[in-house]
Design a protein around this motif. Structure first.
Motif, short mmCIF file in Angstrom:
data_model
loop_
_atom_site.label_atom_id
_atom_site.label_comp_id
_atom_site.label_asym_id
_atom_site.label_seq_id
_atom_site.Cartn_x
_atom_site.Cartn_y
_atom_site.Cartn_z
N VAL A 48 7.20 4.27 -28.21
CA VAL A 48 8.12 3.30 -28.81
C VAL A 48 7.28 2.38 -29.67
O VAL A 48 6.18 1.98 -29.27
N LEU A 49 7.78 2.02 -30.85
CA LEU A 49 7.06 1.07 -31.69
C LEU A 49 7.30 -0.34 -31.16
O LEU A 49 8.44 -0.74 -30.93
N TRP A 50 6.21 -1.06 -30.94
CA TRP A 50 6.25 -2.45 -30.49
C TRP A 50 5.75 -3.29 -31.65
O TRP A 50 4.63 -3.08 -32.13
N GLY A 51 6.56 -4.22 -32.10
CA GLY A 51 6.18 -5.03 -33.25
C GLY A 51 6.08 -4.15 -34.49
O GLY A 51 6.74 -3.11 -34.58
N ALA A 52 5.23 -4.53 -35.40
CA ALA A 52 5.13 -3.81 -36.67
C ALA A 52 4.17 -2.64 -36.64
O ALA A 52 4.25 -1.75 -37.49
N SER A 53 3.25 -2.58 -35.65
CA SER A 53 2.19 -1.57 -35.78
C SER A 53 1.57 -1.06 -34.49
O SER A 53 0.50 -0.48 -34.52
N ILE A 54 2.21 -1.27 -33.34
CA ILE A 54 1.66 -0.78 -32.08
C ILE A 54 2.60 0.26 -31.49
O ILE A 54 3.79 0.02 -31.33
N VAL A 55 2.05 1.42 -31.18
CA VAL A 55 2.80 2.48 -30.51
C VAL A 55 2.53 2.31 -29.01
O VAL A 55 1.40 2.47 -28.56
N GLY A 56 3.57 1.95 -28.27
CA GLY A 56 3.42 1.71 -26.84
C GLY A 56 4.14 2.76 -26.02
O GLY A 56 5.08 3.41 -26.48
N PHE A 57 3.71 2.89 -24.78
CA PHE A 57 4.24 3.90 -23.87
C PHE A 57 4.60 3.22 -22.55
O PHE A 57 3.75 2.59 -21.93
N GLY A 58 5.87 3.36 -22.14
CA GLY A 58 6.31 2.74 -20.90
C GLY A 58 6.34 1.23 -21.02
O GLY A 58 6.17 0.65 -22.10
N SER A 59 6.59 0.57 -19.90
CA SER A 59 6.57 -0.89 -19.88
C SER A 59 6.30 -1.38 -18.46
O SER A 59 6.47 -0.65 -17.49
N HIS A 60 5.84 -2.60 -18.40
CA HIS A 60 5.61 -3.26 -17.12
C HIS A 60 5.81 -4.75 -17.32
O HIS A 60 5.82 -5.24 -18.44
#
Length: 153
Positions: A48-60
Motif C-alpha cells: 500500500v502506498l503510504w504518503g507520497a513515496s513509501i510502499v508499506g506492508f501491513g500495519s501495526h
C-alpha cells in the motif's frame, strides 16, 4: 482545546504500480519492483502506498498511531527500507553478512539490490515484521491484529 497532531504518513489511494512506474531511473525502478516482491513474500501483506513515496506492508499500532510493519522508498540515491526501530543494534551480526549498506535509526540504505545478499535481507525483514507484530500482541485489546495474513487476505 488542543487537537492532536495527525500523522503525515498514512495510506493513500494511489496505486503502488502507478507510483513505481514514476521512478525515473531504470535500475532503481527495477530494484523497487523486486523489493516489493521480497517484502510482500516475507510479510505476507499486500503493498500500500503510504504518503507520497513509501510502499508499506501491513500495519501495526505504534506510539504515534497506525504505521506499516515494514516498508521502502526508492529514493534517488538509495533504496530506503523502514524496519523496526534500533534493529541495527539487535541484528548487527546479520547486517555484517548483508553486503554494502548504511543504517540510521529505523532505516536501512541500499545503493543496489543486487549488491546485497537477498537471503540476509529477507532475514532482516522477517525479524522486523515479527518484532512489530510482537509489539501489537503486547498491546492487548485495541491493537491491530498480529495474525499473519496471506497476500489474498
Amino acid at each position: 482545546m488542543t487537537r492532536a497532531k495527525q500523522p503525515v504518513t498514512v495510506p493513500v489511494d494511489t496505486s503502488v504500480d502507478d507510483f513505481l512506474a514514476t521512478v525515473p531511473d531504470d535500475r532503481r525502478r527495477a530494484d523497487a519492483r523486486r523489493l516489493r516482491v521480497v517484502l510482500q513474500e516475507v510479510s505476507g501483506e499486500a503493498p500500500v502506498l503510504w504518503g507520497a513515496s513509501i510502499v508499506g506492508f501491513g500495519s501495526h499500532r505504534g506510539p504515534t498511531g497506525d504505521f506499516f510493519l515494514v516498508g521502502f522508498s526508492p529514493r534517488k540515491q538509495h533504496l530506503v527500507l523502514y524496519l523496526a526501530g534500533d534493529y541495527a543494534d539487535r541484528h548487527a551480526a546479520t547486517l555484517a553478512r548483508l553486503g554494502p549498506h548504511r543504517t540510521a535509526k529505523a532505516c536501512l540504505y541500499l545503493t543496489r539490490l543486487d549488491a546485497v545478499d537477498e537471503s540476509v535481507l529477507r532475514e532482516l525483514v522477517d525479524a522486523s515484521v515479527r518484532e512489530r507484530r510482537g509489539a501489537d500482541r503486547a498491546q492487548g485489546p485495541g491493537g491491530i491484529s498480529a495474525r499473519p495474513r496471506t497476500p489474498s487476505g
